[in-house]
Scaffold this motif. Sequence first.
Motif, mmCIF file in Angstrom:
data_model
loop_
_atom_site.group_PDB
_atom_site.id
_atom_site.type_symbol
_atom_site.label_atom_id
_atom_site.label_comp_id
_atom_site.label_asym_id
_atom_site.label_seq_id
_atom_site.Cartn_x
_atom_site.Cartn_y
_atom_site.Cartn_z
ATOM 1 N N GLY A 211 29.518 51.468 41.559
ATOM 2 C CA GLY A 211 29.938 50.976 42.865
ATOM 3 C C GLY A 211 29.084 51.538 43.986
ATOM 4 O O GLY A 211 28.691 52.709 43.960
ATOM 5 N N VAL A 212 28.784 50.706 44.975
ATOM 6 C CA VAL A 212 28.012 51.147 46.140
ATOM 7 C C VAL A 212 28.962 51.868 47.089
ATOM 8 O O VAL A 212 29.838 51.251 47.696
ATOM 9 N N SER A 213 28.805 53.171 47.222
ATOM 10 C CA SER A 213 29.776 53.998 47.933
ATOM 11 C C SER A 213 29.914 53.640 49.400
ATOM 12 O O SER A 213 30.982 53.821 49.995
ATOM 13 N N SER A 214 28.851 53.139 50.014
ATOM 14 C CA SER A 214 28.919 52.804 51.435
ATOM 15 C C SER A 214 29.615 51.476 51.686
ATOM 16 O O SER A 214 29.868 51.124 52.835
ATOM 17 N N ALA A 215 29.932 50.738 50.629
ATOM 18 C CA ALA A 215 30.638 49.470 50.763
ATOM 19 C C ALA A 215 32.144 49.709 50.658
ATOM 20 O O ALA A 215 32.600 50.783 50.269
ATOM 21 N N THR A 216 32.911 48.695 50.990
ATOM 22 C CA THR A 216 34.350 48.782 50.811
ATOM 23 C C THR A 216 34.703 48.531 49.350
ATOM 24 O O THR A 216 34.030 47.772 48.658
ATOM 25 N N ARG A 217 35.712 49.194 48.850
ATOM 26 C CA ARG A 217 36.271 49.009 47.509
ATOM 27 C C ARG A 217 35.196 49.016 46.414
ATOM 28 O O ARG A 217 35.144 48.129 45.564
ATOM 29 N N PRO A 218 34.325 50.011 46.399
ATOM 30 C CA PRO A 218 33.289 50.034 45.367
ATOM 31 C C PRO A 218 33.851 50.176 43.959
ATOM 32 O O PRO A 218 33.251 49.688 43.004
ATOM 33 N N ASP A 219 35.004 50.871 43.834
ATOM 34 C CA ASP A 219 35.600 51.028 42.509
ATOM 35 C C ASP A 219 36.118 49.695 41.984
ATOM 36 O O ASP A 219 36.009 49.398 40.786
ATOM 37 N N ASP A 220 36.675 48.868 42.874
ATOM 38 C CA ASP A 220 37.125 47.542 42.453
ATOM 39 C C ASP A 220 35.940 46.655 42.071
ATOM 40 O O ASP A 220 36.024 45.858 41.135
ATOM 41 N N ALA A 221 34.836 46.782 42.805
ATOM 42 C CA ALA A 221 33.660 45.968 42.519
ATOM 43 C C ALA A 221 33.096 46.279 41.138
ATOM 44 O O ALA A 221 32.791 45.373 40.350
ATOM 45 N N SER A 222 32.948 47.568 40.825
ATOM 46 C CA SER A 222 32.374 47.931 39.528
ATOM 47 C C SER A 222 33.289 47.514 38.384
ATOM 48 O O SER A 222 32.818 47.061 37.328
ATOM 49 N N LEU A 223 34.598 47.644 38.584
ATOM 50 C CA LEU A 223 35.535 47.259 37.527
ATOM 51 C C LEU A 223 35.509 45.751 37.298
ATOM 52 O O LEU A 223 35.456 45.294 36.149
ATOM 53 N N ALA A 224 35.510 44.974 38.378
ATOM 54 C CA ALA A 224 35.479 43.516 38.243
ATOM 55 C C ALA A 224 34.186 43.049 37.582
ATOM 56 O O ALA A 224 34.193 42.161 36.719
ATOM 57 N N ALA A 225 33.067 43.650 37.960
ATOM 58 C CA ALA A 225 31.782 43.245 37.411
ATOM 59 C C ALA A 225 31.672 43.581 35.929
ATOM 60 O O ALA A 225 31.204 42.757 35.126
ATOM 61 N N SER A 226 32.079 44.784 35.556
ATOM 62 C CA SER A 226 31.944 45.184 34.152
ATOM 63 C C SER A 226 32.828 44.333 33.252
ATOM 64 O O SER A 226 32.419 43.920 32.155
ATOM 65 N N ARG A 227 34.041 44.037 33.710
ATOM 66 C CA ARG A 227 34.933 43.213 32.901
ATOM 67 C C ARG A 227 34.402 41.793 32.762
ATOM 68 O O ARG A 227 34.408 41.212 31.661
ATOM 69 N N ALA A 228 33.924 41.213 33.868
ATOM 70 C CA ALA A 228 33.418 39.845 33.826
ATOM 71 C C ALA A 228 32.198 39.736 32.924
ATOM 72 O O ALA A 228 32.081 38.794 32.122
ATOM 73 N N ALA A 229 31.281 40.686 33.035
ATOM 74 C CA ALA A 229 30.072 40.641 32.220
ATOM 75 C C ALA A 229 30.390 40.869 30.744
ATOM 76 O O ALA A 229 29.860 40.175 29.868
ATOM 77 N N GLY A 230 31.252 41.841 30.446
ATOM 78 C CA GLY A 230 31.619 42.095 29.057
ATOM 79 C C GLY A 230 32.305 40.902 28.419
ATOM 80 O O GLY A 230 31.992 40.518 27.283
ATOM 81 N N ASP A 231 33.234 40.287 29.148
ATOM 82 C CA ASP A 231 33.933 39.114 28.618
ATOM 83 C C ASP A 231 32.961 37.960 28.386
ATOM 84 O O ASP A 231 33.066 37.226 27.388
ATOM 85 N N ALA A 232 32.015 37.776 29.313
ATOM 86 C CA ALA A 232 31.051 36.678 29.169
ATOM 87 C C ALA A 232 30.172 36.875 27.935
ATOM 88 O O ALA A 232 29.896 35.915 27.203
#
Length: 438
Positions: A211-232
Amino acid sequence: MPQQAAPPKCPSCAEPVEPGDHFCGACGHDLSVVAAPQQDHPTLAMASPVQGDGVDWPAPEPPGSDSTSPAPHLPADLPGTDSGGKPLQPGEPAAPGVRFDRPAEPDEYPLQAPDPRAAAGPAAAAPDPAAGDPAQVCVACRAGRVDSDGYCENCGHAQPRERDHMERESGPVAAVSDRGLRHHRNEDAFAVGHTTLPDGTPAALAVVCDGVSSATRPDDASLAASRAAGDALLAALPRGTHPQQAMHEAIVAAGQAVDALAGEGAADREHAPHQNAPACTIVGAVVTDGLLVVGWVGDSRVYWVPADRGAPPARLTEDDSWAAQMVAAGLMSEAEAYADERAHAITGWLGADAYELEPHTASFKPDRPGVVVVCTDGLWNYAETAEEMSEIVPPDATERPLHSARVLVGHALDGGGHDNVTVAVLPFPAPSQGAGSA
């Protein structure tokens, strides 16, 4: 944003120049001219070209900037192709398309709660079983109850989050993620899995997001991305999609998942839905019985470490970062670029405020067994070159990937743990694990 380390200088004669100058007043050098960006190739070609891997793959369609041809022989750990944009000049402030992946931090970053991995000490009082669930007792004072918001009602300490330390094995691949010793939360995430290809051969995969720490909700971003990529990936590989094409599609799916976070909870999506939107980087790897595919956007990395340590290791990805652009453009040496406080400014990421998504992918066909290390900069900051990474990977990593991932995370924590750290270890070739996926 970090302060500029020095006034901008002419790349030809090194005389100071003003930010708005188009030509150097000393030598007349055209300051708008930069070196042409390098092609998107991995850092090292391994063994033989990726041909005839034993699987009847459909021919992948060329996906934009993907590297679908064999890579040229380049030195291991040559950092950096740019992301298709103009490299920043030394001293030039970060412009649209460049963002810093972490805010400035003090030398001593207070933790919200004592590290639960540390021993409580002999004087710590044991929780009273009659008081209820021991898991709800504060890890700091060992007496107070934890409220629904995760804080101790007695001493006020925030309690460790579920994501502070995570471990998972899936068939032959394993991953470990840790908050580190300075950050107040873990903004990394990962996905691991294994499946079978249409001809029955095994495949394993790992995706790591930072997650990019200077952005909002970086933890949500990394979790959403990893799940979407893994499922794909787990959906595409059993259908017979070429792993390189599947990796490209997985990164696109991850980008869409992060984009979708930008408008959640916004009162007026028409005015500023993308302002400081959630963002993260992504890197992934797929291994089969004869093919290794990597893909990335950002500055997380993939390393190749052969089982025969007499053979050379390699870094298989190139950072989308300010430092990599400086080196690729010939404006700074690698040592100078990575010593600069702007080195970790990233030029590629997933998020609604990013430029057009351009996933990088590459395929390799190693000629010997080894392990693939997929990691965030929380690890490679402490073992940057391929040789340094090879030295800290345990010799039995192909047989004990989870143990090896733990050792690598421990190396980062022993080095200071200044960032979240996430590591996935995949043996190559992928051993048979039977049918199905996880």
